[in-house]
Design an enzyme around this catalytic site. Sequence first.
Site, PDB file in Angstrom:
ATOM      1  CB  CYS A 111      -0.912   0.011   1.223  1.00 13.91           C
ATOM      2  SG  CYS A 111      -2.004   1.454   1.259  1.00 13.91           S
ATOM      3  CB  CYS A 114      -2.214   4.806   4.090  1.00 18.25           C
ATOM      4  SG  CYS A 114      -3.488   4.220   2.959  1.00 18.25           S
ATOM      5  CB  SER A 115      -0.743   0.810   6.599  1.00 13.02           C
ATOM      6  OG  SER A 115      -1.675   1.459   7.457  1.00 13.02           O
ATOM      7  CB  CYS A 116      -4.998  -0.342   2.316  1.00 14.93           C
ATOM      8  SG  CYS A 116      -5.575   1.370   2.218  1.00 14.93           S
TER       9      CYS A 116
END
Length: 210
Positions: A111, A114-116
């Site tokens: 990702c 961000c940190s999906c």
Amino acid sequence: MPHDHDHDHDHDGGSALSPTALRVKALESLLVEKGYVDPDALDVIVETYETKIGPRNGASVVAKAWTDPEYKAWLLKDATAAIASLGFTGRQGEHMVAVENTPDTHNLIVCTLCSCYPWSVLGLPPVWYKAPPYRSRAVIDPRSVLAEFGLDLPAETAIRVWDSTAEIRYLVLPMRPERTEGWSAEKLATLVTRDSMIGTALASDPGARS
């Protein structure tokens, strides 16, 4: 693909945390300060959910796909429904896509903004998945990143990088290891690691588990 930045994730902006993460940090600090919580115990709990409890869901999905051709076809066509049929649903796993590793193509999930991450099938995201170096270099130089994880792929193997978004989460379907003919889905699931479902590793060698 565009990212929706209204969801609760860590974002790259120094070490900025989402409001939810800041509240959690504040609560954790207060509990530790008052002696209600042992920080070392918290670390063990987090690690357990990151590497053991959480990824078991995804491992069950992969093992079923390895042993059930009809389920595998369904998973690759409509991962959201196929995964939900096993009871694995929830936030961050509403819209899933499964991508299959083959001898010719290896898939890697990242990702970039961000940190999906698909919590419902992989548990908590590892720290390195959220770190800016991984998020940037996985796209620019995936082969070197994989080598740093100890995965050296043949030069002729293509590497395809999938960028998770607020709308879509990905699950890598790793190749089934050799010498596992006749294994039950339950036994096969023990070979499926979190990293193999992100693409930074292969499924475990059955010889190492014997």
